[in-house]
Enzyme design. Structure first.
Site, mmCIF file in Angstrom:
data_model
loop_
_atom_site.group_PDB
_atom_site.id
_atom_site.type_symbol
_atom_site.label_atom_id
_atom_site.label_comp_id
_atom_site.label_asym_id
_atom_site.label_seq_id
_atom_site.Cartn_x
_atom_site.Cartn_y
_atom_site.Cartn_z
ATOM 1 N N GLY A 44 0.812 -1.221 0.000
ATOM 2 C CA GLY A 44 0.000 0.000 0.000
ATOM 3 C C GLY A 44 0.840 1.262 0.000
ATOM 4 O O GLY A 44 1.922 1.334 -0.594
ATOM 5 N N VAL A 45 0.358 2.239 0.715
ATOM 6 C CA VAL A 45 1.008 3.547 0.712
ATOM 7 C C VAL A 45 2.378 3.469 1.413
ATOM 8 O O VAL A 45 3.311 4.189 1.063
ATOM 9 C CB VAL A 45 0.070 4.610 1.337
ATOM 10 C CG1 VAL A 45 -0.069 4.462 2.838
ATOM 11 C CG2 VAL A 45 0.517 6.010 0.966
ATOM 12 N N ASP A 46 2.495 2.567 2.391
ATOM 13 C CA ASP A 46 3.754 2.357 3.114
ATOM 14 C C ASP A 46 4.865 1.943 2.134
ATOM 15 O O ASP A 46 5.938 2.567 2.080
ATOM 16 C CB ASP A 46 3.499 1.255 4.155
ATOM 17 C CG ASP A 46 4.611 1.111 5.181
ATOM 18 O OD1 ASP A 46 5.560 1.908 5.143
ATOM 19 O OD2 ASP A 46 4.511 0.194 6.011
ATOM 20 N N GLY B 184 -7.085 0.542 3.758
ATOM 21 C CA GLY B 184 -6.600 -0.403 2.743
ATOM 22 C C GLY B 184 -6.514 -1.792 3.353
ATOM 23 O O GLY B 184 -7.536 -2.395 3.704
HETATM 24 P P1 ADP Z 1 -3.591 0.469 5.973
HETATM 25 O O1 ADP Z 1 -2.733 -0.735 6.268
HETATM 26 O O2 ADP Z 1 -3.477 1.539 7.053
HETATM 27 O O3 ADP Z 1 -4.989 0.102 5.631
HETATM 28 P P2 ADP Z 1 -2.900 0.862 3.133
HETATM 29 O O4 ADP Z 1 -1.661 1.451 2.582
HETATM 30 O O5 ADP Z 1 -3.200 -0.572 2.841
HETATM 31 O O6 ADP Z 1 -2.862 1.155 4.717
HETATM 32 O O7 ADP Z 1 -4.127 1.714 2.652
HETATM 33 C C1 ADP Z 1 -4.409 2.995 3.127
HETATM 34 C C2 ADP Z 1 -4.931 3.856 1.995
HETATM 35 O O8 ADP Z 1 -3.827 4.324 1.228
HETATM 36 C C3 ADP Z 1 -5.849 3.137 1.020
HETATM 37 O O9 ADP Z 1 -7.007 3.936 0.837
HETATM 38 C C4 ADP Z 1 -5.033 3.107 -0.274
HETATM 39 O O10 ADP Z 1 -5.867 3.235 -1.412
HETATM 40 C C5 ADP Z 1 -4.193 4.338 -0.116
HETATM 41 N N1 ADP Z 1 -2.980 4.421 -0.945
HETATM 42 C C6 ADP Z 1 -2.231 3.427 -1.491
HETATM 43 N N2 ADP Z 1 -1.197 3.965 -2.185
HETATM 44 C C7 ADP Z 1 -1.293 5.315 -2.067
HETATM 45 C C8 ADP Z 1 -0.535 6.435 -2.558
HETATM 46 N N3 ADP Z 1 0.553 6.266 -3.319
HETATM 47 N N4 ADP Z 1 -0.965 7.698 -2.252
HETATM 48 C C9 ADP Z 1 -2.049 7.894 -1.463
HETATM 49 N N5 ADP Z 1 -2.800 6.888 -0.971
HETATM 50 C C10 ADP Z 1 -2.420 5.617 -1.274
#
Ligand code: ADP
Length: 192
Positions: free
Chosen positions: A42-44, A133
């Protein structure tokens, strides 16, 4: 990236945008991390890839010193090559059905991220949609909790040094959900 929608709260602007957080310029970007600060999907994963290895290195040091970051808390590292002065890692709740204190942990994740920004003189902060996410928090409910937390902080004495807080939504669907939640909370109707 669009210009999104913005609202003035206290001395700051609260903005919703549709885009990619790894491309945003702000004093601080916020990462939706896991408790071990181990990096993930994901965003991480996207922030670590874009920011480079210096971020993971500092995360490892924090993990060695204090075991990571509990849900609802936040820690600050370098932002590496990202367009920011710092990267705030916060850990949202894993969704367990809504009766396990998830709302409160999510609220504290936003609040403690902003506290950390203020403590370090960071005045513009951009968040992703934490927990919605892989962690499975329903977006409509998360949007209300997130926006309430941000609005409350910006209206409080603690929040007066902040200039802009941005929520960067990754899909048009999420943007629309946050947009109508903000309209509801701020007493405005969403534009058609
Ligand atoms: P969590 O484990 O906290 O749920 P995720 O990364 O799986 O974190 O998802 C959190 C949100 O980040 C989701 O809504 C996903 O669509 C979003 N996301 C993923 N990639 C990006 C990005 N590059 N920029 C912004 N938001 C993103």
């Amino acid at each position: 990236m669009n210009d999104g929608f913005s609202l003035t709260v206290g001395r700051a602007v609260l903005r919703l945008t549709l885009g990619d957080l790894t491309e945003v310029a702000a004093d601080a970007l916020v990462n939706a991390a896991n408790s071990r600060l181990a990096g993930g999907g994901g965003v991480d994963g996207a922030l670590h890839r874009a920011g480079g290895p210096a971020i993971a290195e500092e995360c490892r040091r924090i993990r060695a010193e204090r075991g990571g970051c509990p849900p609802g808390e936040a820690v600050l590292t370098t932002a590496g090559r990202l367009k920011a002065r710092g990267l705030i890692h916060t850990v949202g709740p894993v969704w367990r059905g809504g009766q396990a204190g998830e709302d409160e942990v999510l609220r504290r994740a936003y609040q403690n991220s902003l506290r950390l920004a203020v403590a370090h003189g960071l005045r513009t902060v951009a968040f992703p949609s934490i927990s919605t996410g892989a962690y499975g928090f329903p977006v409509a409910r998360a949007a209300r909790v997130a926006l309430r937390a941000l609005l409350d902080f910006l209206a409080s004495p603690e929040g007066q040094s902040l200039a802009e807080v941005q929520l960067v939504l990754h899909t048009p669907e999420d943007y629309a959900v946050y947009r109508s939640a903000l309209a509801e909370l701020s007493g405005q109707r969403p534009l058609p």
